[in-house]
Design a protein around this motif. Structure first.
Motif, mmCIF file in Angstrom:
data_model
loop_
_atom_site.group_PDB
_atom_site.id
_atom_site.type_symbol
_atom_site.label_atom_id
_atom_site.label_comp_id
_atom_site.label_asym_id
_atom_site.label_seq_id
_atom_site.Cartn_x
_atom_site.Cartn_y
_atom_site.Cartn_z
ATOM 1 N N ASP A 1 37.006 71.895 17.432
ATOM 2 C CA ASP A 1 37.874 71.493 18.543
ATOM 3 C C ASP A 1 37.046 70.976 19.721
ATOM 4 O OD1 ASP A 1 40.109 72.213 17.094
ATOM 5 O OD2 ASP A 1 40.224 74.215 17.988
ATOM 6 N N TYR A 2 35.952 71.662 19.986
ATOM 7 C CA TYR A 2 35.029 71.252 21.050
ATOM 8 C C TYR A 2 34.559 69.815 20.806
ATOM 9 C CZ TYR A 2 30.920 71.919 24.165
ATOM 10 O OH TYR A 2 29.966 71.829 25.147
ATOM 11 N N GLY A 3 34.186 69.540 19.567
ATOM 12 C CA GLY A 3 33.765 68.183 19.202
ATOM 13 C C GLY A 3 34.877 67.163 19.374
ATOM 14 N N TRP A 4 36.106 67.552 19.022
ATOM 15 C CA TRP A 4 37.239 66.637 19.177
ATOM 16 C C TRP A 4 37.522 66.332 20.641
ATOM 17 C CZ3 TRP A 4 38.381 63.466 15.645
ATOM 18 C CH2 TRP A 4 38.296 63.803 14.310
ATOM 19 N N HIS A 5 37.280 67.287 21.508
ATOM 20 C CA HIS A 5 37.433 67.027 22.946
ATOM 21 C C HIS A 5 36.439 65.947 23.391
ATOM 22 C CE1 HIS A 5 40.293 70.016 24.697
ATOM 23 N NE2 HIS A 5 40.123 70.558 23.495
ATOM 24 N N PHE A 6 35.212 66.064 22.910
ATOM 25 C CA PHE A 6 34.213 65.049 23.251
ATOM 26 C C PHE A 6 34.563 63.703 22.616
ATOM 27 C CE2 PHE A 6 31.775 68.612 24.772
ATOM 28 C CZ PHE A 6 31.104 68.071 25.854
ATOM 29 N N ALA A 7 35.147 63.730 21.425
ATOM 30 C CA ALA A 7 35.594 62.487 20.789
ATOM 31 C C ALA A 7 36.689 61.824 21.617
ATOM 32 C CB ALA A 7 36.086 62.757 19.372
ATOM 33 N N ALA A 8 37.585 62.621 22.180
ATOM 34 C CA ALA A 8 38.651 62.074 23.037
ATOM 35 C C ALA A 8 38.041 61.409 24.265
ATOM 36 C CB ALA A 8 39.621 63.177 23.460
ATOM 37 N N GLY A 9 37.087 62.087 24.901
ATOM 38 C CA GLY A 9 36.426 61.518 26.074
ATOM 39 C C GLY A 9 35.686 60.234 25.740
ATOM 40 N N ALA A 10 34.969 60.230 24.616
ATOM 41 C CA ALA A 10 34.214 59.041 24.215
ATOM 42 C C ALA A 10 35.147 57.879 23.871
ATOM 43 C CB ALA A 10 33.310 59.372 23.020
ATOM 44 N N SER A 11 36.259 58.177 23.213
ATOM 45 C CA SER A 11 37.220 57.122 22.856
ATOM 46 C C SER A 11 37.825 56.488 24.099
ATOM 47 C CB SER A 11 38.343 57.694 21.986
ATOM 48 O OG SER A 11 37.828 58.203 20.786
ATOM 49 N N VAL A 12 38.238 57.324 25.036
ATOM 50 C CA VAL A 12 38.816 56.799 26.276
ATOM 51 C C VAL A 12 37.759 56.024 27.058
ATOM 52 C CG1 VAL A 12 39.828 57.446 28.508
ATOM 53 C CG2 VAL A 12 40.671 58.489 26.397
ATOM 54 N N LEU A 13 36.522 56.517 27.073
ATOM 55 C CA LEU A 13 35.455 55.793 27.772
ATOM 56 C C LEU A 13 35.217 54.424 27.139
ATOM 57 C CD1 LEU A 13 33.355 55.792 30.032
ATOM 58 C CD2 LEU A 13 31.740 56.798 28.394
ATOM 59 N N ALA A 14 35.253 54.336 25.814
ATOM 60 C CA ALA A 14 35.046 53.048 25.140
ATOM 61 C C ALA A 14 36.118 52.042 25.546
ATOM 62 C CB ALA A 14 35.028 53.242 23.627
ATOM 63 N N VAL A 15 37.366 52.483 25.553
ATOM 64 C CA VAL A 15 38.470 51.586 25.921
ATOM 65 C C VAL A 15 38.389 51.209 27.400
ATOM 66 C CG1 VAL A 15 40.985 51.414 26.159
ATOM 67 C CG2 VAL A 15 39.991 52.394 24.084
ATOM 68 N N THR A 16 38.183 52.208 28.262
ATOM 69 C CA THR A 16 38.168 51.918 29.700
ATOM 70 C C THR A 16 36.922 51.133 30.106
ATOM 71 O OG1 THR A 16 37.224 54.105 30.201
ATOM 72 C CG2 THR A 16 39.630 53.870 30.304
ATOM 73 N N PHE A 17 35.810 51.336 29.408
ATOM 74 C CA PHE A 17 34.623 50.526 29.696
ATOM 75 C C PHE A 17 34.898 49.067 29.354
ATOM 76 C CE2 PHE A 17 30.558 48.543 28.637
ATOM 77 C CZ PHE A 17 29.863 48.780 29.810
ATOM 78 N N ALA B 1 34.750 46.019 31.912
ATOM 79 C CA ALA B 1 33.919 44.840 31.648
ATOM 80 C C ALA B 1 34.663 43.532 31.875
ATOM 81 C CB ALA B 1 33.363 44.895 30.220
ATOM 82 N N VAL B 2 35.973 43.535 31.631
ATOM 83 C CA VAL B 2 36.763 42.319 31.830
ATOM 84 C C VAL B 2 37.478 42.307 33.189
ATOM 85 C CG1 VAL B 2 37.056 41.904 29.365
ATOM 86 C CG2 VAL B 2 38.809 43.191 30.608
ATOM 87 N N GLY B 3 37.162 43.287 34.042
ATOM 88 C CA GLY B 3 37.743 43.328 35.382
ATOM 89 C C GLY B 3 39.119 43.954 35.444
ATOM 90 N N GLY B 4 39.519 44.664 34.400
ATOM 91 C CA GLY B 4 40.851 45.256 34.360
ATOM 92 C C GLY B 4 40.969 46.599 35.051
ATOM 93 N N MET B 5 39.832 47.212 35.341
ATOM 94 C CA MET B 5 39.863 48.490 36.058
ATOM 95 C C MET B 5 38.501 48.753 36.663
ATOM 96 S SD MET B 5 39.815 51.591 33.169
ATOM 97 C CE MET B 5 41.145 52.344 34.003
ATOM 98 N N GLY B 6 38.485 49.651 37.642
ATOM 99 C CA GLY B 6 37.243 49.995 38.310
ATOM 100 C C GLY B 6 36.411 50.959 37.481
ATOM 101 N N GLY B 7 35.122 50.964 37.742
ATOM 102 C CA GLY B 7 34.209 51.843 37.018
ATOM 103 C C GLY B 7 34.483 53.316 37.259
ATOM 104 N N GLY B 8 34.797 53.682 38.496
ATOM 105 C CA GLY B 8 35.120 55.075 38.804
ATOM 106 C C GLY B 8 36.368 55.520 38.087
ATOM 107 N N ASP B 9 37.353 54.630 38.019
ATOM 108 C CA ASP B 9 38.595 54.941 37.302
ATOM 109 C C ASP B 9 38.308 55.171 35.817
ATOM 110 O OD1 ASP B 9 40.017 54.517 39.689
ATOM 111 O OD2 ASP B 9 40.363 52.408 39.214
ATOM 112 N N ALA B 10 37.472 54.312 35.239
ATOM 113 C CA ALA B 10 37.135 54.430 33.817
ATOM 114 C C ALA B 10 36.449 55.760 33.528
ATOM 115 C CB ALA B 10 36.233 53.267 33.392
#
Length: 173
Positions: free
Chosen positions: A52-68, A72-81
């Motif tokens: 479960d601990y690993g899945w929490h980190f997977a959730a964070g990494a997945s959201v970071l990949a999408v928000t990054f 990159a295309v100017g759709g959101m701020g870095g702090g928000d991501a």
């Protein structure tokens, strides 16, 4: 002590992100770092299974990949991501993460509409000098989505596994 960290750190970071984005249009890196570090230390001490601990980190990494990508295309701020990814870490791959993303989207859209109307109104000229409203009134700056992200995090947090664990410990003690 562990329960106190669960009750205080996440809500404080969300509230800080809201106020910080309102006042300065930035969300400091330290907010996301505190969220990540606190989760990394606290979650295993609650008896969370390593998978479960690993899945929490997977959730964070997945959201970071999408928000990054959005950053990159100017759709959101870095702090928000970074804030969204750190929040996803606390939510894990769970219904709470979906609730958070939906609430953040709805609140972000509502905030955008309200600010567009407010910025065109005479009220913005009258209140635009206020420390908390100056960025809301300024048509030349973006939308402080940290307000919506923090509010959504606070709305969903009580139903997360860590918060439920802390509440059950208090009820038992």
């Amino acid at each position: 002590m562990l329960e106190a960290l669960i009750f205080v750190v996440f809500p404080f970071c969300m509230a800080f992100a809201i106020v910080s984005d309102m006042v300065s249009m930035t969300i400091a890196n330290r907010v996301s770092i505190i969220l990540l570090a606190t989760f990394a230390v606290v979650a295993p001490l609650t008896g969370m299974a390593w998978a479960d601990y690993g899945w929490h980190f997977a959730a964070g990494a997945s959201v970071l990949a999408v928000t990054f990508g959005l950053f990159a295309v100017g759709g959101m701020g870095g702090g928000d991501a970074k804030l969204m990814a750190a929040t996803a870490l606390w939510m894990g791959l769970s219904p709470q993460l979906m609730q958070y993303l939906v609430h953040a989207s709805v609140l972000g859209g509502a905030l955008t509409l309200v600010l567009l109307i407010y910025r065109k109104s005479p009220l913005s000229a009258f209140t635009g000098g206020n420390m908390f409203l100056r960025h809301f009134a300024n048509e030349k700056v973006g939308i402080p989505y940290g307000v919506a992200l923090g509010a959504a995090g606070l709305m969903v947090y009580p139903s997360t596994p860590l918060m439920q664990w802390a509440l059950s410990r208090l009820a038992a003690g």
